[in-house]
Design a protein around this motif. Structure first.
Motif, PDB file in Angstrom:
ATOM      1  N   SER A   1       0.831  -1.203   0.000  1.00 11.16           N
ATOM      2  CA  SER A   1       0.000   0.000   0.000  1.00 11.16           C
ATOM      3  C   SER A   1       0.871   1.261   0.000  1.00 11.16           C
ATOM      4  O   SER A   1       0.602   2.224  -0.734  1.00 11.16           O
ATOM      5  CB  SER A   1      -0.930   0.004   1.209  1.00 11.16           C
ATOM      6  N   LEU A   2       1.927   1.251   0.815  1.00  7.37           N
ATOM      7  CA  LEU A   2       2.831   2.392   0.882  1.00  7.37           C
ATOM      8  C   LEU A   2       3.606   2.560  -0.424  1.00  7.37           C
ATOM      9  O   LEU A   2       3.835   3.682  -0.890  1.00  7.37           O
ATOM     10  CB  LEU A   2       3.806   2.234   2.050  1.00  7.37           C
ATOM     11  N   LEU A   3       4.021   1.452  -1.018  1.00  6.33           N
ATOM     12  CA  LEU A   3       4.734   1.506  -2.301  1.00  6.33           C
ATOM     13  C   LEU A   3       3.859   2.114  -3.396  1.00  6.33           C
ATOM     14  O   LEU A   3       4.332   2.915  -4.214  1.00  6.33           O
ATOM     15  CB  LEU A   3       5.192   0.105  -2.713  1.00  6.33           C
ATOM     16  N   LYS A   4       2.584   1.736  -3.405  1.00  5.80           N
ATOM     17  CA  LYS A   4       1.663   2.282  -4.399  1.00  5.80           C
ATOM     18  C   LYS A   4       1.466   3.777  -4.184  1.00  5.80           C
ATOM     19  O   LYS A   4       1.466   4.562  -5.130  1.00  5.80           O
ATOM     20  CB  LYS A   4       0.322   1.552  -4.316  1.00  5.80           C
ATOM     21  N   ASN A   5       1.309   4.164  -2.913  1.00  2.00           N
ATOM     22  CA  ASN A   5       1.135   5.577  -2.576  1.00  2.00           C
ATOM     23  C   ASN A   5       2.374   6.380  -2.977  1.00  2.00           C
ATOM     24  O   ASN A   5       2.283   7.495  -3.507  1.00  2.00           O
ATOM     25  CB  ASN A   5       0.868   5.724  -1.082  1.00  2.00           C
ATOM     26  N   ASN A   6       3.536   5.796  -2.738  1.00  2.00           N
ATOM     27  CA  ASN A   6       4.804   6.450  -3.092  1.00  2.00           C
ATOM     28  C   ASN A   6       4.913   6.687  -4.595  1.00  2.00           C
ATOM     29  O   ASN A   6       5.462   7.691  -5.047  1.00  2.00           O
ATOM     30  CB  ASN A   6       5.963   5.581  -2.603  1.00  2.00           C
TER      31      ASN A   6
END
Length: 435
Positions: free
Chosen positions: A55-60
């Motif tokens: 989820s954080l990778l996608k947001n990044n």
């Protein structure tokens, strides 16, 4: 709470965002850091599930304002890691004082080991653009100075040890350290320091993936360029032919101040590096002003948007590089100048004149500090331009020469400060807070 130890601000996250790149440099660093974040804390202390990491990778990837430490779990764990790093630095400082200085036995092999360990701590914060405690910086600079024989053991301000101890005790009371810090009469020996460093993946047997982060170890030696530059501040003086009346007094005095007091106050370095930055911005704003003045006169009779944008964007790559290096790219007014150029916000003679007036104002503010002649309002319009229009080829050649000259001065500054940049200096400065 001491979460102020590690924080990020939006403009720092932007520092590495260059033009037209699907994944910017800092975005790539964020992604890599997230891919190994659980390894930092070990399999028993995983802080993010695979789903959370994805989820954080996608947001990044889609959010240019993404903050590594915006996640509460990650922020809390990194805060605790910073406390653990500071505790280890406390023990290293104990060892330097009681096993080396007091016994008059400076062990350079041990100092080199400590240097690698502490630089690796700081490289993590450089990689993620996060801020840590001044105790880590104090330890690092002390070790660097001893290794490079720039300081005598009797010059070391060991009173700082008490501040580090109090911070660690506070960290323990706030559950950021598992155990209270040891006193100087019971500090760990060298083997135990190595063992703690290994547990924190700062010494031997750390995952090979960490090498991508630890490659920035040397960047954290913020005094290296100051110690090794035989020409001192003269390296950063703009060309005399550019500013014949340039007054060296300001940068000379800051350099002399640091030479005099750095051993008792490491953070004095900032007043000198800040003076270097003002020189860089002085030259940058001068060429930006001359660039836009030239365009005003070229388009005095008729404004061609297509031709204008082609010429107006000539220095964009250079000022973006300067903005990244100086950490000014997303701070006003530098941000506005780069953003106007990048996003085609200057669309006619009127907006160009407004832009030029602002750039001229930024230059004049700095020019006053160095006793350089201001660019006056009457210097902008050349009355001959309407009668004798400039040729496109001549204008482009002149604008390219402005860009080339700015790039040359910038490269000179970078060489003079290597391997240090203003990103690590921003992290260094931010740590100089009351713990």
């Amino acid at each position: 709470m001491i979460h102020h130890i590690i924080y990020q601000t939006v403009f720092l996250v932007f520092l590495y965002q260059l033009n037209c790149q699907p994944l910017t440099r800092q975005c790539e660093r964020n992604a890599y850091f997230l891919s190994i974040v659980n390894d930092i804390f070990g399999p028993k202390n995983c802080i993010l599930t695979d789903k959370e990491i994805q989820s954080l990778l996608k947001n990044n990837e889609i959010n240019e304002k993404f903050l590594i430490f915006g996640n509460d779990k990650l922020k809390d764990k990194m805060c605790k890691l910073g406390c653990k790093y500071t505790e280890l630095c406390l023990y290293i400082m104990y060892y330097i004082k009681y096993d080396m200085v007091n016994k008059n036995n400076i062990q350079y092999n041990a100092l080199w080991l400590f240097k690698v360990i502490v630089h690796r701590m700081l490289s993590i914060y450089y990689y993620t653009i996060g801020f840590t405690t001044n105790g880590i910086w104090y330890t690092s600079i002390t070790i660097n100075a001893l290794v490079e024989k720039k300081i005598s053991p009797e010059n070391i301000n060991f009173e700082f040890i008490e501040i580090m101890f109090d911070f660690c005790m506070q960290s323990f009371c706030q559950n950021n350290l598992q155990y209270p810090p040891k006193r100087h009469n019971n500090y760990p020996d060298l083997d135990t320091i190595k063992e703690i460093s290994t547990q924190l993946k700062l010494y031997s047997n750390y995952p090979v993936e960490f090498n991508k982060i630890y490659q920035y170890e040397d960047v954290s030696n913020v005094y290296s360029f100051f110690w090794d530059n035989n020409d001192g501040y003269k390296t950063f003086i703009p060309p005399k032919e550019l500013f014949p009346s340039y007054d060296e007094y300001h940068i000379a005095q800051t350099y002399i101040t640091v030479c005099t007091y750095w051993k008792t106050d490491y953070f004095k370095l900032w007043i000198y590096t800040d003076a270097i930055k003002r020189n860089l911005l002085l030259v940058t704003y001068y060429y930006l002003a001359q660039h836009s003045i030239c365009l005003i006169n070229f388009f005095l009779n008729a404004f061609d948007p297509v031709v204008f944008l082609d010429l107006f964007k000539i220095p964009l790559n250079t000022i973006t590089e300067i903005g990244v290096f100086s950490s000014e790219l997303f701070i006003k007014p530098f941000y506005d100048y780069a953003n106007d150029m990048k996003n085609d916000k200057i669309i006619n003679q009127q907006t160009l004149m407004m832009y030029t007036t602002k750039v001229r104002g930024s230059f004049n503010i700095l020019a006053n500090n160095f006793k350089i002649s201001n660019i006056k309002n009457t210097d902008i319009i050349n009355n001959n331009s309407s009668k004798n229009p400039l040729k496109y080829s001549d204008v482009k050649e002149l604008l390219l020469s402005y860009d080339s000259n700015l790039q040359k001065y910038f490269e000179n500054v970078k060489r003079g400060m290597a391997p240090v940049d203003f990103v690590v200096l921003k992290i260094f400065k931010a740590s100089n807070e009351k713990l």
